[in-house]
Design an enzyme around this catalytic site. Structure first.
Site, PDB file in Angstrom:
ATOM      1  CG  HIS A 206      71.908   0.266  55.100  1.00 46.58           C
ATOM      2  ND1 HIS A 206      71.768   0.337  56.470  1.00 46.58           N
ATOM      3  CD2 HIS A 206      72.561   1.392  54.727  1.00 46.58           C
ATOM      4  CE1 HIS A 206      72.331   1.462  56.899  1.00 46.58           C
ATOM      5  NE2 HIS A 206      72.814   2.116  55.875  1.00 46.58           N
TER       6      HIS A 206
ATOM      7  CD  GLN B 100      69.756   4.047  55.784  1.00 44.41           C
ATOM      8  OE1 GLN B 100      70.050   4.056  54.584  1.00 44.41           O
ATOM      9  NE2 GLN B 100      70.330   4.863  56.656  1.00 44.41           N
TER      10      GLN B 100
ATOM     11  N   GLY C  38      72.972   8.833  50.366  1.00 45.72           N
ATOM     12  CA  GLY C  38      72.567   7.454  50.069  1.00 45.72           C
ATOM     13  C   GLY C  38      71.549   7.030  51.104  1.00 45.72           C
TER      14      GLY C  38
ATOM     15  CG  HIS D  84      77.117   2.943  53.607  1.00 48.76           C
ATOM     16  ND1 HIS D  84      77.777   3.308  54.747  1.00 48.76           N
ATOM     17  CD2 HIS D  84      75.802   3.138  53.858  1.00 48.76           C
ATOM     18  CE1 HIS D  84      76.888   3.700  55.656  1.00 48.76           C
ATOM     19  NE2 HIS D  84      75.684   3.612  55.143  1.00 48.76           N
ATOM     20  CD  GLU D  85      73.119   3.780  51.332  1.00 47.79           C
ATOM     21  OE1 GLU D  85      73.687   4.786  51.774  1.00 47.79           O
ATOM     22  OE2 GLU D  85      72.238   3.170  51.989  1.00 47.79           O
TER      23      GLU D  85
ATOM     24  CB  CYS E 285      75.028   5.530  58.354  1.00 44.05           C
ATOM     25  SG  CYS E 285      73.523   4.616  57.973  1.00 44.05           S
ATOM     26  CG  LEU E 286      70.820  10.009  56.513  1.00 41.93           C
ATOM     27  CD1 LEU E 286      69.802  10.038  55.396  1.00 41.93           C
ATOM     28  CD2 LEU E 286      70.889  11.344  57.211  1.00 41.93           C
TER      29      LEU E 286
HETATM   30  C1  LIG Z   1      74.588  15.151  62.511  1.00 44.16           C
HETATM   31  C2  LIG Z   1      74.592  14.023  61.515  1.00 44.16           C
HETATM   32  O1  LIG Z   1      74.170  12.930  61.734  1.00 44.16           O
HETATM   33  O2  LIG Z   1      75.174  14.333  60.308  1.00 44.16           O
HETATM   34  C3  LIG Z   1      75.002  13.431  59.278  1.00 44.16           C
HETATM   35  C4  LIG Z   1      75.614  12.176  59.217  1.00 44.16           C
HETATM   36  C5  LIG Z   1      75.485  11.388  58.058  1.00 44.16           C
HETATM   37  C6  LIG Z   1      74.742  11.897  57.003  1.00 44.16           C
HETATM   38  C7  LIG Z   1      74.563  11.146  55.746  1.00 44.16           C
HETATM   39  C8  LIG Z   1      75.250  10.042  55.465  1.00 44.16           C
HETATM   40  C9  LIG Z   1      74.973   9.331  54.191  1.00 44.16           C
HETATM   41  O3  LIG Z   1      74.246   9.803  53.342  1.00 44.16           O
HETATM   42  N1  LIG Z   1      75.581   8.132  54.033  1.00 44.16           N
HETATM   43  C10 LIG Z   1      75.346   7.352  52.849  1.00 44.16           C
HETATM   44  C11 LIG Z   1      76.358   6.250  52.775  1.00 44.16           C
HETATM   45  C12 LIG Z   1      77.697   6.757  52.357  1.00 44.16           C
HETATM   46  C13 LIG Z   1      78.664   6.989  53.308  1.00 44.16           C
HETATM   47  C14 LIG Z   1      79.928   7.427  52.919  1.00 44.16           C
HETATM   48  C15 LIG Z   1      80.202   7.641  51.571  1.00 44.16           C
HETATM   49  C16 LIG Z   1      79.217   7.426  50.623  1.00 44.16           C
HETATM   50  C17 LIG Z   1      77.944   6.988  51.024  1.00 44.16           C
HETATM   51  C18 LIG Z   1      74.098  13.133  57.073  1.00 44.16           C
HETATM   52  C19 LIG Z   1      74.213  13.871  58.241  1.00 44.16           C
HETATM   53  O4  LIG Z   1      73.496  14.990  58.410  1.00 44.16           O
HETATM   54  C20 LIG Z   1      74.136  16.204  58.156  1.00 44.16           C
HETATM   55  C21 LIG Z   1      73.326  17.421  58.494  1.00 44.16           C
HETATM   56  O5  LIG Z   1      75.247  16.196  57.675  1.00 44.16           O
HETATM   57 CO   LIG Z   2      73.782   3.963  55.849  1.00 44.54          CO
END
Ligand SMILES: CC(=O)Oc1ccc(/C=C/C(=O)NCCc2ccccc2)cc1OC(C)=O
Ligand SMILES: [Co+2]
Length: 175
Positions: A141, A50, A45, A137-138, A95-96
């Site tokens: 933001h 962001q 997401g 969540h989004e 979250c990114l």
């Molecule tokens: C090292 C690091 O930061 O790891 C990460 C952390 C978060 C994310 C992405 C999180 C994300 O897309 N969140 C969207 C919102 C959401 C959160 C929970 C459930 C539904 C939607 C990606 C990561 O990178 C890797 C390689 O996994």
């Molecule tokens: Co986020």
């Protein structure tokens, strides 16, 4: 193209994003850049703020059971409004914009949402499970809120401590 992710504690993440008015080619380019950026960061997401664009635009692309994301599952969500929400559920979110930190967040279990697609056509969907969590969540933001703001006092203290330690390590390693 892949854009730089705005990372906590950048104060741009606290802005309220503005409604989209023109469903034009510029919006379509933004959606394409957001998708490339989200995929490059392994995200499921992403909200426009962001990548520093204060517009009420978000993407959700949930992986399937095998953990693969497919373009046909990409949701492009513009000017969303939650019409109804029910129940409560807790999930360990990430979250990114807050890399390397995950914590349990409580959200509504089921929601009914109205939004517009890239052509300005109104959509209305009901969501539960991970899709409902991602939407909430989004959409936070879009109002300048991060999931770490919903943590309990003690969890927030734990986050601040961990974050400061990580910043020190980063400073040391970059010297
Ligand atoms: C090292 C690091 O930061 O790891 C990460 C952390 C978060 C994310 C992405 C999180 C994300 O897309 N969140 C969207 C919102 C959401 C959160 C929970 C459930 C539904 C939607 C990606 C990561 O990178 C890797 C390689 O996994
Ligand atoms: Co986020």
């Amino acid at each position: 193209m892949v854009r730089k992710i705005v990372v906590y504690p950048d104060k741009r993440l606290k802005q309220r994003s503005k409604e989209v008015v023109d469903f034009n080619n510029e919006l379509h380019l933004l959606l394409d850049d957001m998708n490339e950026t989200m995929l490059a960061g392994n995200g499921i997401g992403l909200a426009a703020i962001q990548i520093g664009v204060p517009l009420r635009v978000l993407l959700i692309n949930l992986p399937d059971e095998e953990g693969n994301q497919y373009p046909e599952n990409l949701l492009e969500v513009i000017n969303p409004v939650i019409l109804e929400k029910r129940g409560s559920t807790t999930y360990t979110e990430g979250c990114l914009s807050v890399p390397d930190y995950y914590d349990d967040v409580e959200r509504a279990e089921w929601i009914r949402v109205e939004f517009y697609n890239r052509h300005g056509e109104r959509q209305e969907i009901e969501a539960d499970g991970l899709l409902a969590i991602a939407f909430q969540h989004e959409m936070d933001h879009l109002d300048g809120h991060l999931f770490i703001e919903k943590l309990s006092f003690l969890k927030r203290k734990k986050f601040e401590k961990e974050w400061k330690k990580k910043q020190k390590e980063l400073q040391k390693s970059s010297k």
